[in-house]
Design a protein around this motif. Structure first.
Motif: not given
Length: 81
Positions: A6-10, A44-52, A75-81
């Motif tokens: 998954a990838v989390m966008s924060v 004045n914001i931060s954008i973080i992407s986390v691959a998990i 928001k979290t997007a999940y792979s179908n893999f």
């Protein structure tokens, strides 16, 4: 143990929550493939992407904990893999 990718966008609007986010990411470090943080100084914001890659319940728990912090959207997007 079955895992998902998954990838989390924060988006962090409250900089006071950054330390808490970093602590949570440290707690789940065994599942994190990589992360990228980008400061958007103009807004004045931060954008973080986390691959998990981890069990569904761990990904959901991390996403929920981060999303419950003040001034933080996730928001979290999940792979179908």
């Amino acid at each position: 143990m079955e895992t998902r990718v998954a990838v989390m966008s924060v988006i962090v609007e409250n900089t006071g929550s950054v330390e808490k986010i970093n602590n949570l990411l440290h707690d789940y470090a065994q599942y994190i493939i990589g992360r990228m943080g980008i400061p958007h100084r103009g807004k004045n914001i931060s954008i973080i992407s986390v691959a998990i890659d981890g069990p569904q319940d761990k990904i959901s728990a991390l996403s929920g904990k981060i999303g419950s912090l003040d001034g933080v959207n996730v928001k979290t997007a999940y792979s179908n893999f």
